[in-house]
Design a protein around this motif. Sequence first.
Motif, mmCIF file in Angstrom:
data_model
loop_
_atom_site.group_PDB
_atom_site.id
_atom_site.type_symbol
_atom_site.label_atom_id
_atom_site.label_comp_id
_atom_site.label_asym_id
_atom_site.label_seq_id
_atom_site.Cartn_x
_atom_site.Cartn_y
_atom_site.Cartn_z
ATOM 1 N N UNK A 101 -12.892 -9.808 -5.921
ATOM 2 C CA UNK A 101 -12.391 -9.630 -4.561
ATOM 3 C C UNK A 101 -13.478 -9.008 -3.698
ATOM 4 N N UNK A 102 -13.481 -9.369 -2.419
ATOM 5 C CA UNK A 102 -14.507 -8.873 -1.502
ATOM 6 C C UNK A 102 -14.349 -7.380 -1.253
ATOM 7 N N UNK A 103 -13.105 -6.898 -1.184
ATOM 8 C CA UNK A 103 -12.865 -5.492 -0.924
ATOM 9 C C UNK A 103 -11.526 -5.063 -1.467
ATOM 10 N N UNK A 104 -11.231 -3.773 -1.428
ATOM 11 C CA UNK A 104 -10.000 -3.257 -2.038
ATOM 12 C C UNK A 104 -8.725 -3.790 -1.403
ATOM 13 N N UNK A 105 -8.776 -4.165 -0.136
ATOM 14 C CA UNK A 105 -7.569 -4.670 0.526
ATOM 15 C C UNK A 105 -7.323 -6.152 0.256
ATOM 16 N N UNK A 106 -8.259 -6.794 -0.439
ATOM 17 C CA UNK A 106 -8.125 -8.230 -0.703
ATOM 18 C C UNK A 106 -7.409 -8.521 -2.019
ATOM 19 N N UNK A 107 -6.973 -7.488 -2.716
ATOM 20 C CA UNK A 107 -6.254 -7.662 -3.971
ATOM 21 C C UNK A 107 -4.789 -7.315 -3.760
ATOM 22 N N UNK A 108 -3.918 -8.267 -3.992
ATOM 23 C CA UNK A 108 -2.474 -8.087 -3.781
ATOM 24 C C UNK A 108 -1.854 -7.401 -4.992
ATOM 25 N N UNK A 109 -1.845 -6.085 -4.964
ATOM 26 C CA UNK A 109 -1.292 -5.330 -6.089
ATOM 27 C C UNK A 109 0.233 -5.363 -6.110
#
Length: 304
Positions: A101-109
């Motif tokens: 993922x490009x950044x932490x907000x791009x991963x749908x946890x």
Amino acid sequence: MAKGCEHAEGCHTGGIPTLASATVGARLWLLIEHEGPWPSHLETSELPENVAKLVARALERGIRPQLIRRPGKRTRPRQQGIRVLLGYAVGERPWLASGVVAGPDDLDLDSLVAGVVPESCILEDEPVFLVCTHAKRNVCCARIGLPLARSLADFLPDRVWETSHVGGDRYAANLVCLPHGIFYGSMSQAAAIAAADAYRSGEIILDRYRGRAGIPEPLQAVEHFARTHTGECSVGAVAVESSRSDGDVTEAIVRCGDVRFQVVIEPSAFQAPCGTACAEKITTYRLVSLDRLTPVRYATAALS
């Protein structure tokens, strides 16, 4: 300062009981590849901002974050983005997925919490194996874990990772098998290879088996004694169907294949042979009774 053993006699060699000691709060996993230094605790601000934010987002959702890196020399080229693995270690059909993922907000946890593979990840068709090598948490984890991780990686290239603290320093070297969240402790190199090989075949080895993560410790003990009694090794063949506690005593109905047992256990203190920070007095469990249930007895026990 990291803890560690003053001497190894009895500690980390299988001399202390490992049963029913898998980390209870680990049903959902987020593994974050990070080659840089690992702080003693992941919740601190010592990590790079993007990694720290991923850790924080995971903790907010009850997901277990782990830092991971490949065993051996740190020679892998830097890649764009953050490499992650996600483990859903719930129920009879756990899964493992990976992505960058490009950044932490791009991963749908939130998808992981719901048991759904995030769009940024793809399912893995092979298990992964984590060996704790977190020296800043406990020096024994690095002293024993590092050579074990390297030897296991020789046996299973690309499926083995060093990882940060998994819980249970006294059981170093610790091995975790995902996606099921199977824990082993006090592992030698030969024992780790045997356990990994068995897990790839869908089986558990009871020697140095700590339990399955995400399950209360008394129920881990119940499962362990049922497996010991029957010799059942299949990962999914044993399940606790119901349980109740009366003080310290836990009574449960356990299914082993097509057979059910009524198992009663209670806590038991174990005085470790080496009085160090790694292992002093340990709470384990002892079997009070184990009885095979006939259909009539099962119906009675289930109603009581």
